[in-house]
Scaffold this motif. Structure first.
Motif, PDB file in Angstrom:
ATOM      1  N   MET A   1       0.854  -1.185   0.000  1.00  0.00           N
ATOM      2  CA  MET A   1       0.000   0.000   0.000  1.00  0.00           C
ATOM      3  C   MET A   1       0.886   1.230   0.000  1.00  0.00           C
ATOM      4  O   MET A   1       2.046   1.180   0.407  1.00  0.00           O
TER       5      MET A   1
ATOM      6  N   ILE B   1      -3.317  -3.134  -1.891  1.00  0.00           N
ATOM      7  CA  ILE B   1      -4.360  -3.727  -1.058  1.00  0.00           C
ATOM      8  C   ILE B   1      -5.532  -2.780  -0.802  1.00  0.00           C
ATOM      9  O   ILE B   1      -6.550  -3.203  -0.259  1.00  0.00           O
ATOM     10  N   GLU B   2      -5.368  -1.522  -1.185  1.00  0.00           N
ATOM     11  CA  GLU B   2      -6.466  -0.563  -1.058  1.00  0.00           C
ATOM     12  C   GLU B   2      -7.028  -0.194  -2.429  1.00  0.00           C
ATOM     13  O   GLU B   2      -7.882   0.679  -2.544  1.00  0.00           O
TER      14      GLU B   2
ATOM     15  N   LYS C   1      -8.135  -4.826  -3.999  1.00  0.00           N
ATOM     16  CA  LYS C   1      -8.318  -4.904  -2.538  1.00  0.00           C
ATOM     17  C   LYS C   1      -9.097  -6.155  -2.135  1.00  0.00           C
ATOM     18  O   LYS C   1      -8.777  -6.777  -1.132  1.00  0.00           O
TER      19      LYS C   1
END
Length: 179
Positions: free
Chosen positions: A62, A96-97, A113
């Motif tokens: 991230m 991951i976001e 994500k």
């Protein structure tokens, strides 16, 4: 007094420019580490098989993660690491976001994500996953490696097939390698 101030300001600008160029160069070098993935995991696996590679390397990261940044600017920029990974793996960085659309290993549409959280249970970064050509997870490593050398040992753990040996894990393999 004003000429000293002007000289100090001049030096400050030069120092800041040098720092900016250094970080820009590091980021550019790290970007060359990644394959041009369209986040189509079945296609990446197919490419890995066709090229005789050991599989796909996923780097779950991230933006504000200092450990991810360290991996990208010190480990992935190491020429030995970059060459080894290009020879043996298709590489992809997964945010991951991220809401970027992708296709998972089963051919289903998802987002980065959801892929990270639902399929790999990533809750902290970095997480590194090595996927074998058959689509199965060879190994997952959570956290940064201590060095480029340790990362190479991790990649060699997968390439050598040692991860398939009963009772073998990366930490035992690393110890057996004298690291």
């Amino acid at each position: 007094m004003s000429s000293n101030l002007a000289r100090s300001s001049h030096w400050l600008v030069l120092v800041l420019l040098a720092i900016a160029l250094f970080f820009n160069q590091s980021a550019a070098q790290a970007e060359g580490f990644w394959n041009d993935s369209f986040y189509d995991m079945p296609a990446d696996l197919k490419q890995a098989k066709a090229e005789g590679k050991a599989g796909v390397f996923l780097f779950f990261q991230m933006a504000d993660c200092p450990f991810c940044h360290r991996m990208e600017t010190t480990v992935f920029t190491d020429p030995k690491v970059a060459a080894y990974m290009k020879e043996h793996f298709i590489t992809a960085s997964i945010d991951i976001e991220g809401d970027v659309a992708m296709t998972d290993f089963e051919g289903k549409q998802t987002t980065q994500k959801d892929f990270a959280f639902k399929q790999f249970r990533v809750r902290a970064t970095p997480v590194m996953a090595f996927i074998a050509p058959d689509g199965k997870v060879a190994t997952v490593f959570t956290g940064p490696t201590r060095s480029a050398s340790e990362f190479l040992t991790l990649a060699k753990f997968v390439v050598s097939g040692a991860y398939r040996e009963p009772g073998m894990n990366f930490f035992k393999y690393r110890k057996a390698q004298g690291e």
